[in-house]
Design a protein around this motif. Structure first.
Motif, PDB file in Angstrom:
ATOM      1  N   PHE A   1      -9.061  -3.881  -2.450  1.00  0.00           N
ATOM      2  CA  PHE A   1      -9.336  -2.731  -1.266  1.00  0.00           C
ATOM      3  C   PHE A   1      -9.437  -3.800  -0.406  1.00  0.00           C
ATOM      4  O   PHE A   1      -9.578  -5.132   0.360  1.00  0.00           O
ATOM      5  CB  PHE A   1     -10.828  -2.146  -1.056  1.00  0.00           C
ATOM      6  CG  PHE A   1     -10.867  -0.644  -2.054  1.00  0.00           C
ATOM      7  CD1 PHE A   1     -10.513   0.228  -1.768  1.00  0.00           C
ATOM      8  CD2 PHE A   1     -10.922  -1.563  -3.723  1.00  0.00           C
ATOM      9  CE1 PHE A   1     -10.161   1.293  -3.001  1.00  0.00           C
ATOM     10  CE2 PHE A   1     -11.189   0.208  -4.834  1.00  0.00           C
ATOM     11  CZ  PHE A   1     -11.101   0.616  -4.026  1.00  0.00           C
TER      12      PHE A   1
ATOM     13  N   GLU B   1     -15.079  -6.874   3.783  1.00  0.00           N
ATOM     14  CA  GLU B   1     -15.775  -5.853   2.628  1.00  0.00           C
ATOM     15  C   GLU B   1     -17.600  -5.189   2.805  1.00  0.00           C
ATOM     16  O   GLU B   1     -18.182  -6.071   2.785  1.00  0.00           O
ATOM     17  CB  GLU B   1     -15.910  -7.154   1.403  1.00  0.00           C
ATOM     18  CG  GLU B   1     -15.919  -6.120   0.047  1.00  0.00           C
ATOM     19  CD  GLU B   1     -15.829  -6.969  -0.999  1.00  0.00           C
ATOM     20  OE1 GLU B   1     -15.254  -7.149  -1.821  1.00  0.00           O
ATOM     21  OE2 GLU B   1     -16.487  -8.048  -1.058  1.00  0.00           O
TER      22      GLU B   1
ATOM     23  N   ILE C   1       0.848  -1.102  -0.146  1.00  0.00           N
ATOM     24  CA  ILE C   1       0.287   0.370   0.017  1.00  0.00           C
ATOM     25  C   ILE C   1       1.178   1.458   0.062  1.00  0.00           C
ATOM     26  O   ILE C   1       1.646   1.475   0.312  1.00  0.00           O
ATOM     27  CB  ILE C   1      -0.672  -0.197   1.181  1.00  0.00           C
ATOM     28  CG1 ILE C   1      -1.890  -1.264   1.100  1.00  0.00           C
ATOM     29  CG2 ILE C   1      -1.978   1.298   1.566  1.00  0.00           C
ATOM     30  CD1 ILE C   1      -2.443  -1.256   2.567  1.00  0.00           C
TER      31      ILE C   1
ATOM     32  N   GLN D   1      -1.920  -3.759  -3.826  1.00  0.00           N
ATOM     33  CA  GLN D   1      -1.893  -4.294  -5.442  1.00  0.00           C
ATOM     34  C   GLN D   1      -1.220  -5.679  -4.516  1.00  0.00           C
ATOM     35  O   GLN D   1      -0.532  -5.308  -3.365  1.00  0.00           O
ATOM     36  CB  GLN D   1      -0.526  -3.821  -5.662  1.00  0.00           C
ATOM     37  CG  GLN D   1      -0.069  -3.906  -7.132  1.00  0.00           C
ATOM     38  CD  GLN D   1       0.976  -3.378  -8.402  1.00  0.00           C
ATOM     39  OE1 GLN D   1       1.001  -2.586  -8.282  1.00  0.00           O
ATOM     40  NE2 GLN D   1       0.822  -3.617  -9.472  1.00  0.00           N
TER      41      GLN D   1
ATOM     42  N   ARG E   1      -9.713   2.028   4.998  1.00  0.00           N
ATOM     43  CA  ARG E   1      -9.889   1.022   3.739  1.00  0.00           C
ATOM     44  C   ARG E   1      -9.408   1.571   2.567  1.00  0.00           C
ATOM     45  O   ARG E   1      -9.357   2.603   2.420  1.00  0.00           O
ATOM     46  CB  ARG E   1     -11.957   1.919   3.060  1.00  0.00           C
ATOM     47  CG  ARG E   1     -11.955   0.674   1.801  1.00  0.00           C
ATOM     48  CD  ARG E   1     -13.536   0.925   1.522  1.00  0.00           C
ATOM     49  NE  ARG E   1     -13.732   0.021   0.724  1.00  0.00           N
ATOM     50  CZ  ARG E   1     -13.696   0.548  -0.925  1.00  0.00           C
ATOM     51  NH1 ARG E   1     -14.074   1.576  -1.431  1.00  0.00           N
ATOM     52  NH2 ARG E   1     -14.435  -0.821  -1.892  1.00  0.00           N
TER      53      ARG E   1
ATOM     54  N   ILE F   1      -5.245  -4.991  -8.193  1.00  0.00           N
ATOM     55  CA  ILE F   1      -5.578  -4.311  -6.728  1.00  0.00           C
ATOM     56  C   ILE F   1      -6.476  -4.668  -6.165  1.00  0.00           C
ATOM     57  O   ILE F   1      -7.030  -4.891  -6.821  1.00  0.00           O
ATOM     58  CB  ILE F   1      -5.447  -2.811  -7.753  1.00  0.00           C
ATOM     59  CG1 ILE F   1      -3.621  -2.653  -8.104  1.00  0.00           C
ATOM     60  CG2 ILE F   1      -5.629  -1.669  -6.412  1.00  0.00           C
ATOM     61  CD1 ILE F   1      -3.621  -0.959  -8.411  1.00  0.00           C
TER      62      ILE F   1
ATOM     63  N   LYS G   1      -6.076   0.854  -0.727  1.00  0.00           N
ATOM     64  CA  LYS G   1      -6.480   0.229  -1.643  1.00  0.00           C
ATOM     65  C   LYS G   1      -4.936  -0.186  -2.278  1.00  0.00           C
ATOM     66  O   LYS G   1      -4.199   0.673  -1.469  1.00  0.00           O
ATOM     67  CB  LYS G   1      -6.420   1.587  -3.046  1.00  0.00           C
ATOM     68  CG  LYS G   1      -6.315   1.035  -4.577  1.00  0.00           C
ATOM     69  CD  LYS G   1      -6.632   1.841  -5.785  1.00  0.00           C
ATOM     70  CE  LYS G   1      -5.692   2.698  -5.745  1.00  0.00           C
ATOM     71  NZ  LYS G   1      -5.758   3.909  -6.637  1.00  0.00           N
TER      72      LYS G   1
ATOM     73  N   GLN H   1     -13.868  -9.203  -3.827  1.00  0.00           N
ATOM     74  CA  GLN H   1     -13.328  -8.904  -4.828  1.00  0.00           C
ATOM     75  C   GLN H   1     -12.602 -10.302  -5.726  1.00  0.00           C
ATOM     76  O   GLN H   1     -11.905 -11.574  -5.221  1.00  0.00           O
ATOM     77  CB  GLN H   1     -11.831  -8.391  -4.393  1.00  0.00           C
ATOM     78  CG  GLN H   1     -12.600  -6.512  -3.948  1.00  0.00           C
ATOM     79  CD  GLN H   1     -11.725  -6.471  -3.033  1.00  0.00           C
ATOM     80  OE1 GLN H   1     -10.848  -5.307  -3.417  1.00  0.00           O
ATOM     81  NE2 GLN H   1     -11.801  -6.014  -1.848  1.00  0.00           N
TER      82      GLN H   1
ATOM     83  N   THR I   1       0.542   5.090   0.451  1.00  0.00           N
ATOM     84  CA  THR I   1      -0.287   6.456   0.384  1.00  0.00           C
ATOM     85  C   THR I   1       0.707   7.572   1.201  1.00  0.00           C
ATOM     86  O   THR I   1       1.466   7.348   1.666  1.00  0.00           O
ATOM     87  CB  THR I   1      -1.630   5.658   1.187  1.00  0.00           C
ATOM     88  OG1 THR I   1      -2.953   7.394   1.239  1.00  0.00           O
ATOM     89  CG2 THR I   1      -1.165   5.391   2.492  1.00  0.00           C
TER      90      THR I   1
ATOM     91  N   GLU J   1     -10.002  -4.042   3.421  1.00  0.00           N
ATOM     92  CA  GLU J   1     -11.017  -2.938   4.548  1.00  0.00           C
ATOM     93  C   GLU J   1     -10.675  -3.383   5.632  1.00  0.00           C
ATOM     94  O   GLU J   1     -10.444  -4.555   6.098  1.00  0.00           O
ATOM     95  CB  GLU J   1     -12.556  -2.445   3.957  1.00  0.00           C
ATOM     96  CG  GLU J   1     -13.055  -2.031   4.283  1.00  0.00           C
ATOM     97  CD  GLU J   1     -14.530  -2.512   3.477  1.00  0.00           C
ATOM     98  OE1 GLU J   1     -15.571  -1.604   4.169  1.00  0.00           O
ATOM     99  OE2 GLU J   1     -14.600  -2.412   2.316  1.00  0.00           O
TER     100      GLU J   1
END
Length: 164
Positions: free
Chosen positions: A145, A77, A59, A156, A152, A143, A154, A136, A61, A147
């Protein structure tokens, strides 16, 4: 006795347009039930096998957002918990590659970003040659999510292994 007579009735009882309207209403009720039960059409058609997978994901960010991720968090989810728990969290700096004024490649640390490498284990269905994580799909490079109750984010997927 004919299937459809001259007046457009099936077996002389029901008009063909009324029959088609009844089928349409039944189909819409069926789709509404699927939506209420939070199911897909694929969930009904294919038998699935339950497997344990270990997923490693990254992640990237802004700095400060990754502090809420903790070992032991149960993932979910859309407000539904899944049988998935975070096992490892490693916060790393984000390296940026730039060119200096002479055109040489320079690697530096981005002071505004950070990266997390997380590992989680999940018990998930394997159907249609894919691993499902809620709605998912899990596969390397995808990619998804991540959660929990507090976040939550994003992520990879870096690796995916089936474990016993």
């Amino acid at each position: 006795m004919k299937l459809i007579d001259k007046e457009g009735r099936i077996f002389g009882k029901t008009n063909i347009l009324d029959f088609l309207a009844m089928i349409l209403v039944a189909f819409l009720i069926f789709l509404s039930l699927l939506k209420i039960l939070n199911k897909d059409l694929a969930d009904l058609s294919v038998k699935d096998e339950i497997v344990n997978v270990e997923v490693e994901a990254t992640i990237v960010t802004d700095k400060g957002y990754l502090d809420v991720i903790a070992v032991g968090d149960q993932l979910g989810e859309m407000k539904h918990y899944l049988d998935a728990y975070i096992e490892e969290v490693e916060i790393l700096p984000v390296e940026a590659t730039n060119l200096d004024k002479d055109g040489n490649v320079v690697t530096s640390i981005d002071p505004m970003m950070e990266k997390a490498r997380i590992k989680f284990k999940a018990t998930t269905p394997y159907k249609n040659y894919s691993y499902k994580f809620g709605k998912q799909e899990l596969r390397q490079g995808k990619i998804i999510f991540i959660e929990s109750d507090l976040y939550r984010l994003k992520a990879q997927i870096v690796s995916l292994k089936v474990v016993d």
